[in-house]
Design a protein around this motif. Structure first.
Motif, PDB file in Angstrom:
ATOM      1  N   ARG A 377       0.821  -1.211   0.000  1.00 31.96           N
ATOM      2  CA  ARG A 377       0.000   0.000   0.000  1.00 31.96           C
ATOM      3  C   ARG A 377       0.858   1.266   0.000  1.00 31.96           C
ATOM      4  O   ARG A 377       0.587   2.217  -0.719  1.00 31.96           O
ATOM      5  N   GLU A 378       1.904   1.283   0.809  1.00 30.32           N
ATOM      6  CA  GLU A 378       2.603   2.528   1.058  1.00 30.32           C
ATOM      7  C   GLU A 378       3.864   2.719   0.231  1.00 30.32           C
ATOM      8  O   GLU A 378       4.384   3.835   0.156  1.00 30.32           O
ATOM      9  N   TRP A 379       4.366   1.688  -0.407  1.00 31.02           N
ATOM     10  CA  TRP A 379       5.635   1.822  -1.106  1.00 31.02           C
ATOM     11  C   TRP A 379       5.634   1.245  -2.520  1.00 31.02           C
ATOM     12  O   TRP A 379       6.688   1.081  -3.115  1.00 31.02           O
ATOM     13  N   LYS A 380       4.469   0.969  -3.054  1.00 32.27           N
ATOM     14  CA  LYS A 380       4.411   0.513  -4.445  1.00 32.27           C
ATOM     15  C   LYS A 380       3.432   1.378  -5.223  1.00 32.27           C
ATOM     16  O   LYS A 380       2.406   1.815  -4.699  1.00 32.27           O
ATOM     17  N   PHE A 381       3.789   1.629  -6.483  1.00 32.01           N
ATOM     18  CA  PHE A 381       2.913   2.407  -7.344  1.00 32.01           C
ATOM     19  C   PHE A 381       1.719   1.567  -7.794  1.00 32.01           C
ATOM     20  O   PHE A 381       1.825   0.349  -7.953  1.00 32.01           O
ATOM     21  N   ILE A 382       0.594   2.234  -8.043  1.00 31.73           N
ATOM     22  CA  ILE A 382      -0.561   1.544  -8.625  1.00 31.73           C
ATOM     23  C   ILE A 382      -0.165   0.935  -9.965  1.00 31.73           C
ATOM     24  O   ILE A 382      -0.515  -0.209 -10.278  1.00 31.73           O
ATOM     25  N   ALA A 391       1.260   6.882 -19.194  1.00 28.28           N
ATOM     26  CA  ALA A 391       0.112   6.679 -20.089  1.00 28.28           C
ATOM     27  C   ALA A 391      -1.205   6.907 -19.360  1.00 28.28           C
ATOM     28  O   ALA A 391      -2.152   7.479 -19.918  1.00 28.28           O
ATOM     29  N   ALA A 392      -1.269   6.467 -18.099  1.00 23.94           N
ATOM     30  CA  ALA A 392      -2.512   6.614 -17.328  1.00 23.94           C
ATOM     31  C   ALA A 392      -2.613   7.981 -16.645  1.00 23.94           C
ATOM     32  O   ALA A 392      -3.680   8.340 -16.150  1.00 23.94           O
ATOM     33  N   GLY A 393      -1.494   8.713 -16.628  1.00 24.31           N
ATOM     34  CA  GLY A 393      -1.485   9.985 -15.912  1.00 24.31           C
ATOM     35  C   GLY A 393      -1.700   9.796 -14.425  1.00 24.31           C
ATOM     36  O   GLY A 393      -2.250  10.660 -13.747  1.00 24.31           O
ATOM     37  N   ASP A 394      -1.253   8.650 -13.911  1.00 19.70           N
ATOM     38  CA  ASP A 394      -1.511   8.292 -12.511  1.00 19.70           C
ATOM     39  C   ASP A 394      -0.204   7.812 -11.882  1.00 19.70           C
ATOM     40  O   ASP A 394       0.274   6.718 -12.182  1.00 19.70           O
ATOM     41  N   HIS A 395       0.357   8.637 -11.014  1.00 21.16           N
ATOM     42  CA  HIS A 395       1.628   8.308 -10.369  1.00 21.16           C
ATOM     43  C   HIS A 395       1.433   7.989  -8.889  1.00 21.16           C
ATOM     44  O   HIS A 395       2.385   8.047  -8.112  1.00 21.16           O
ATOM     45  N   ARG A 396       0.233   7.639  -8.495  1.00 19.46           N
ATOM     46  CA  ARG A 396      -0.054   7.424  -7.082  1.00 19.46           C
ATOM     47  C   ARG A 396       0.522   6.110  -6.554  1.00 19.46           C
ATOM     48  O   ARG A 396       0.681   5.135  -7.281  1.00 19.46           O
ATOM     49  N   PHE A 397       0.794   6.117  -5.240  1.00 16.22           N
ATOM     50  CA  PHE A 397       1.051   4.879  -4.529  1.00 16.22           C
ATOM     51  C   PHE A 397      -0.279   4.189  -4.246  1.00 16.22           C
ATOM     52  O   PHE A 397      -1.348   4.805  -4.240  1.00 16.22           O
ATOM     53  N   VAL A 398      -0.188   2.881  -3.966  1.00 17.05           N
ATOM     54  CA  VAL A 398      -1.404   2.099  -3.730  1.00 17.05           C
ATOM     55  C   VAL A 398      -2.195   2.640  -2.538  1.00 17.05           C
ATOM     56  O   VAL A 398      -3.428   2.645  -2.553  1.00 17.05           O
ATOM     57  N   PHE A 399      -1.495   3.164  -1.514  1.00 12.30           N
ATOM     58  CA  PHE A 399      -2.207   3.624  -0.320  1.00 12.30           C
ATOM     59  C   PHE A 399      -3.187   4.747  -0.641  1.00 12.30           C
ATOM     60  O   PHE A 399      -4.176   4.944   0.067  1.00 12.30           O
ATOM     61  N   ALA A 400      -2.925   5.508  -1.721  1.00 12.92           N
ATOM     62  CA  ALA A 400      -3.775   6.647  -2.053  1.00 12.92           C
ATOM     63  C   ALA A 400      -4.944   6.280  -2.953  1.00 12.92           C
ATOM     64  O   ALA A 400      -5.790   7.129  -3.238  1.00 12.92           O
ATOM     65  N   ALA A 401      -5.017   5.012  -3.378  1.00 16.15           N
ATOM     66  CA  ALA A 401      -6.035   4.631  -4.365  1.00 16.15           C
ATOM     67  C   ALA A 401      -7.448   4.812  -3.823  1.00 16.15           C
ATOM     68  O   ALA A 401      -8.360   5.211  -4.548  1.00 16.15           O
TER      69      ALA A 401
END
Length: 461
Positions: A377-382, A391-401
């Motif tokens: 959750r806290e240290w891997k990208f979605i 391409a997805a315009g999404d650089h969030r970590f999993v915790f922020a999903a």
């Protein structure tokens, strides 16, 4: 992968590197110079003779007369900088151009730059830098607009000018540590203050600090040679770049930081954000929520918004984390002339170091450990692959999903103002209670209970 903490104080090391390799610059008062006959030429020649005999006030007088006779005379401007620098530094018994190196060398073993310097000498040095900067800035403006003869140029003085700006940032940092526990400024006393706290105290005087950094990065962008050795020592992956690629990368990185600081000079809120980005370069984090979203050090120093709150690198994670950069992609970006921070800090993989295994980024009550799935959750990208994140315009970590920012859909300016106010609301009992933060800010505040809410205030006062 390099450990960026190989030196105790990066700016002191950069100062020594720059001063050590600088050739013809304002810190070297004794080189010869060829002067043709003529009014301004003759006055300038007399000025350099006075410098060589250490008669700095008389030298200034000659150079000022030369500039009055011919304001395009670059050698007169150059000499005036030298004479003013030496005259003012020699105004105290303790300080001259050469003793500055001793002060910086002693600072390499301390967490506070110029730690052995008295307040009187520090004040004199600050006044000296400001006085020389007035002359240098006027000369640089003339040089850039083609109003000098081009014999001496901005590039000629760039190394010495950069050293002046480095010293200015070091003096600001020294000033911020006064009164901090363990941050002794007295010669011979042990210095045990926390470096992360020292650097984050730069935010107590953000305007002056941002202005100083801006001058450093602008000069580095145009003349990156003197900073290349420093970047090779501190930036992960930089040692893979060679020759012109190195020079381009330094210029690009400095350009990106110059742009950040330029935009922040007259914007108080932007200043703090920019300083967070610069602090990330030093490799220190504060393990605090710096932007008021309730999440703790959730951003990598990569020029991306990793939690989806609209902020970029606002909570900069410690650069000694197990961050692997995509050097091939960075090289391609440099070759393509891309200069944004996100193009020069392309992250392939992120994982916590030992310190961050005990940090609960999203404050849901769970920290990272070898057997804890919260690592995902806290240290891997979605999107693990960088190209897929782009391409997805999404650089969030999993915790922020699953986290919602701005749940009330307030206008951005209003929401941003709330977040800024909450970030500054550091005394307990707070002006903005937990219910307010959950309702109007959302973010990681939704994971807090009253016990964790109390923890948020620890170490802030």
């Amino acid at each position: 992968m390099k450990n960026v903490r190989k030196s105790k104080f990066l700016w002191a090391s950069a100062f020594i590197i720059s001063l050590g390799i600088a050739g013809c610059n304002i810190f070297n008062p004794t080189e010869s110079i060829n002067i043709k006959d003529g009014d301004a030429d003759a006055l300038t020649y007399e000025g350099y003779k006075k410098i060589r005999s250490n008669e700095y006030s008389e030298a200034e007088n000659y150079f000022n007369k030369a500039i009055a006779a011919d304001s395009n005379h670059s050698q007169a401007w150059f000499g005036l900088m030298k004479a003013t620098l030496n005259r003012m530094l020699n105004g105290t018994q303790e300080t001259n151009v050469f003793s500055l190196l001793a002060y910086v060398n002693s600072s390499r073993d301390s967490k506070v730059p110029f730690s052995g310097m008295s307040d009187e000498v520090a004040g004199q040095l600050q006044t000296t830098i400001d006085s020389v900067n007035v002359i240098a800035d006027a000369f640089i403006e003339r040089d850039k607009s083609g109003k000098t003869d081009g014999i001496v140029t901005y590039k000629t003085i760039s190394e010495g000018y950069m050293v002046l700006q480095m010293m200015k940032t070091m003096l600001v940092l020294r000033k911020t540590t006064k009164g901090m526990d363990g941050c002794s400024l007295k010669k011979g006393e042990e210095n045990s203050c926390d470096m992360a706290s020292v650097l984050n105290n730069l935010k107590n005087d953000p305007a002056e600090t941002v202005e100083s950094f801006n001058a450093v990065f602008k000069t580095c962008e145009e003349s990156p040679e003197s900073m290349t050795k420093m970047f090779d020592s501190y930036l992960q992956g930089f040692d893979n770049l060679k020759d012109e690629a190195q020079r381009s990368a330094v210029s690009s990185m400095c350009g990106a930081l110059a742009q950040e600081t330029e935009e922040a000079k007259n914007n108080e809120d932007q200043q703090t954000k920019t300083l967070n980005i610069i602090i990330g370069q030093f490799g220190y984090s504060d393990i605090l929520d710096d932007d008021g979203d309730g999440c703790v050090d959730e951003e990598l120093y990569d020029g991306e918004d990793n939690d989806g709150d609209g902020e970029i690198d606002e909570d900069v994670s410690d650069k000694t984390n197990e961050i692997e950069y995509d050097n091939d992609m960075i090289l391609k970006n440099v070759a393509a002339g891309k200069t944004a921070i996100k193009d020069l800090r392309v992250v392939k993989r992120a994982a916590p170091n030992e310190k961050y295994t005990t940090v609960d980024i999203d404050m849901n009550g769970k920290t990272v450990s070898e057997t804890n799935s919260e690592l995902d959750r806290e240290w891997k990208f979605i999107y693990p692959e960088y190209k897929n994140r782009v391409a997805a315009g999404d650089h969030r970590f999993v915790f922020a999903a699953g986290i919602i920012f701005n749940p009330e859909n307030l206008p951005f300016e209003e929401y941003d103002a709330y977040k800024r106010a909450v970030a500054k609301d550091t005394h307990y009992p707070p002006a903005y209670d937990l219910a307010f933060r959950k309702k109007y800010i959302g973010g990681c505040w939704v994971n807090y209970n009253e016990q964790r809410f109390m923890q948020w205030f620890e170490g802030r006062n």
